[in-house]
Design a protein around this motif. Structure first.
Motif, mmCIF file in Angstrom:
data_model
loop_
_atom_site.group_PDB
_atom_site.id
_atom_site.type_symbol
_atom_site.label_atom_id
_atom_site.label_comp_id
_atom_site.label_asym_id
_atom_site.label_seq_id
_atom_site.Cartn_x
_atom_site.Cartn_y
_atom_site.Cartn_z
ATOM 1 N N GLY A 1 0.786 -1.223 0.000
ATOM 2 C CA GLY A 1 0.000 0.000 0.000
ATOM 3 C C GLY A 1 0.817 1.270 0.000
ATOM 4 N N ILE A 2 2.126 1.136 -0.243
ATOM 5 C CA ILE A 2 3.019 2.305 -0.260
ATOM 6 C C ILE A 2 3.213 2.744 -1.704
ATOM 7 C CG2 ILE A 2 5.301 3.184 0.341
ATOM 8 C CD1 ILE A 2 5.417 0.917 2.458
ATOM 9 N N LYS A 3 2.844 3.975 -1.996
ATOM 10 C CA LYS A 3 2.937 4.481 -3.362
ATOM 11 C C LYS A 3 3.927 5.631 -3.430
ATOM 12 C CE LYS A 3 -1.846 3.175 -4.389
ATOM 13 N NZ LYS A 3 -3.172 3.608 -4.901
ATOM 14 N N GLY A 4 4.267 5.992 -4.674
ATOM 15 C CA GLY A 4 5.222 7.075 -4.875
ATOM 16 C C GLY A 4 4.605 8.448 -4.828
ATOM 17 N N TYR A 5 3.409 8.552 -4.310
ATOM 18 C CA TYR A 5 2.721 9.831 -4.198
ATOM 19 C C TYR A 5 1.766 9.777 -3.009
ATOM 20 C CZ TYR A 5 -1.029 7.236 -6.538
ATOM 21 O OH TYR A 5 -1.976 6.298 -6.855
ATOM 22 N N LYS A 6 1.333 10.935 -2.550
ATOM 23 C CA LYS A 6 0.392 11.017 -1.432
ATOM 24 C C LYS A 6 -1.023 10.799 -1.962
ATOM 25 C CE LYS A 6 0.805 14.113 1.835
ATOM 26 N NZ LYS A 6 1.150 13.325 3.031
ATOM 27 N N GLY A 7 -1.509 9.594 -1.821
ATOM 28 C CA GLY A 7 -2.814 9.247 -2.345
ATOM 29 C C GLY A 7 -3.930 9.563 -1.356
ATOM 30 N N ARG B 1 7.623 1.093 -10.813
ATOM 31 C CA ARG B 1 8.716 0.561 -11.640
ATOM 32 C C ARG B 1 9.754 1.619 -11.937
ATOM 33 N NH1 ARG B 1 10.557 0.139 -16.699
ATOM 34 N NH2 ARG B 1 8.993 1.577 -17.563
ATOM 35 N N ARG B 2 9.308 2.869 -12.145
ATOM 36 C CA ARG B 2 10.224 3.950 -12.480
ATOM 37 C C ARG B 2 10.834 4.623 -11.254
ATOM 38 N NH1 ARG B 2 7.867 7.316 -17.651
ATOM 39 N NH2 ARG B 2 6.811 5.586 -18.711
ATOM 40 N N GLY B 3 10.391 4.227 -10.075
ATOM 41 C CA GLY B 3 10.919 4.843 -8.861
ATOM 42 C C GLY B 3 10.489 6.288 -8.680
ATOM 43 N N VAL B 4 9.318 6.618 -9.190
ATOM 44 C CA VAL B 4 8.810 7.987 -9.101
ATOM 45 C C VAL B 4 8.448 8.310 -7.661
ATOM 46 C CG1 VAL B 4 6.880 9.486 -9.747
ATOM 47 C CG2 VAL B 4 7.968 8.017 -11.464
ATOM 48 N N GLN B 5 8.848 9.504 -7.196
ATOM 49 C CA GLN B 5 8.515 9.964 -5.857
ATOM 50 C C GLN B 5 8.001 11.395 -5.925
ATOM 51 O OE1 GLN B 5 8.506 8.345 -2.839
ATOM 52 N NE2 GLN B 5 8.916 6.489 -4.026
ATOM 53 N N GLN B 6 6.821 11.601 -5.393
ATOM 54 C CA GLN B 6 6.239 12.942 -5.387
ATOM 55 C C GLN B 6 7.159 13.928 -4.679
ATOM 56 O OE1 GLN B 6 2.201 13.203 -3.951
ATOM 57 N NE2 GLN B 6 2.389 15.374 -3.461
ATOM 58 N N GLY B 7 7.410 15.057 -5.338
ATOM 59 C CA GLY B 7 8.195 16.123 -4.731
ATOM 60 C C GLY B 7 9.695 15.962 -4.835
ATOM 61 N N SER B 8 10.153 14.874 -5.451
ATOM 62 C CA SER B 8 11.600 14.646 -5.500
ATOM 63 C C SER B 8 12.329 15.719 -6.295
ATOM 64 C CB SER B 8 11.912 13.264 -6.081
ATOM 65 O OG SER B 8 11.415 13.146 -7.403
ATOM 66 N N MET B 9 11.617 16.395 -7.212
ATOM 67 C CA MET B 9 12.214 17.473 -7.996
ATOM 68 C C MET B 9 11.707 18.847 -7.570
ATOM 69 S SD MET B 9 14.349 16.310 -10.265
ATOM 70 C CE MET B 9 14.378 17.613 -11.507
ATOM 71 N N TYR B 10 10.894 18.879 -6.493
ATOM 72 C CA TYR B 10 10.256 20.140 -6.112
ATOM 73 C C TYR B 10 11.268 21.224 -5.744
ATOM 74 C CZ TYR B 10 7.711 23.534 -3.276
ATOM 75 O OH TYR B 10 7.221 24.688 -2.751
#
Length: 322
Positions: free
Chosen positions: A8-14, A304-313
């Motif tokens: 249940g852990i995603k790369g964004y705040k769901g 799969r792409r290792g996307v993380q919300q805010g990583s480039m913010y």
């Protein structure tokens, strides 16, 4: 081996995780109510026909369309959420059309009626509107409910470009959106902003600008991302049938999300990553998957792409050209 997504852990705040954390693990569901409102670009105040992409029935559940009273809509919606999804608590959601498009005293009467239904199990109140149909008096009315409920105001930004807003017969400018957002500085209300990606005349770089604009307003707590989809009964639907234009494939749209999510301010909760209408109303794009399968595809690709919300913010804040 189980992945983070399996846990249940995603790369964004769901939004689902947000609700479970906020309400101590309880299952909280939005229950849509149709208050019978219209819009200023439908009734002639600003125009006719509505936004060119819009058919209200495409995002209004059938029970809300068929049941005549607010009480009946909410009782049936809560029953279905309880039976089908084991809901514990509810958010009353005025969604179809523009739900602040009436005198304040009339809005209060309608809101009070809706919030008197099953009060022990209602924890939230959500109201969808347009930037040109909100003012200080209506903000104050909505804030008057915050001592009993979590209240969010959902407002359609759609695009940040006035040329686009004109082409889709939006009936208001981006400047009006900005002024409406400023009304909510230091407000007790949570602001949810709705966007549409994929207008065929907008470039990918133009769509990045949506995120930069959202990031600069701390009062924006939630976002809903939609891809442009064409529905029966809309002006754009009639035009598409005569002269089809380019729309996102699922792969293309997921790729865009994977580029946008790292730019998004990390505290913002993403309520929705895409929009979908009933099958009988959808013209295009038909991705051949139901809502759950689309969500799974997008989530797996983000993982799969290792996307993380805010990583480039932070990089964007320091270099807005990114």
């Amino acid at each position: 081996m189980r992945t983070a997504l399996d846990l249940g852990i995603k790369g964004y705040k769901g939004y689902g995780v947000h609700l479970r954390e906020k309400y101590n693990g309880q299952r909280v569901f939005k229950v849509i109510v149709d208050g019978g409102f219209t819009c200023p670009n439908r009734d002639g105040s600003k125009g006719y026909g509505g936004c060119t992409y819009c058919n209200v029935d495409s995002f209004t559940p059938e029970p809300s369309r068929k049941l005549p009273t607010i009480k009946e809509q909410l009782e049936e919606g809560m029953r279905r959420a309880k039976t089908s999804y084991k809901a514990d608590k509810y958010i009353v959601y005025f969604q179809p059309n523009t739900n602040t498009y009436a005198p304040t005293h009339y809005l209060k009467m309608m809101y009070d009626e809706a919030l008197s239904i099953n009060t022990e199990d209602v924890v939230g109140f959500s109201v969808g509107t347009r930037p040109d149909c909100i003012d200080a008096e209506k903000v104050a009315l909505l804030e008057s409910y915050t001592d009993r409920f979590d209240v969010d105001l959902e407002m359609g930004m759609e695009s940040i470009y006035d040329e686009t807003l004109n082409q889709i017969n939006r009936g208001c400018s981006h400047g009006e959106f900005v002024e409406a957002v400023k009304l909510l500085e230091n407000s007790k209300l949570d602001l949810c902003v709705h966007t549409i990606f994929g207008f065929p005349w907008e470039t990918r770089e133009m769509m990045y600008g949506y995120i930069h604009e959202i990031n600069r307003f701390p009062q924006i707590k939630f976002v809903k991302f939609h891809h442009l989809h064409i529905v029966e009964g809309s002006i754009m639907g009639a035009k598409y049938k005569k002269n089809p234009f380019k729309l996102f494939t699922l792969e293309e749209y997921t790729d865009l999300l994977c580029e946008l999510i790292p730019l998004l301010r990390p505290d913002i909760v993403i309520q929705r990553l895409f929009g979908i209408s009933d099958w009988d109303l959808l013209i295009a794009p038909n991705w051949g998957l139901n809502k759950s399968a689309i969500q799974t595809y997008i989530d797996k690709e983000i993982e799969r792409r290792g996307v993380q919300q805010g990583s480039m913010y932070e990089a964007v804040v320091n270099n807005p050209a990114i």
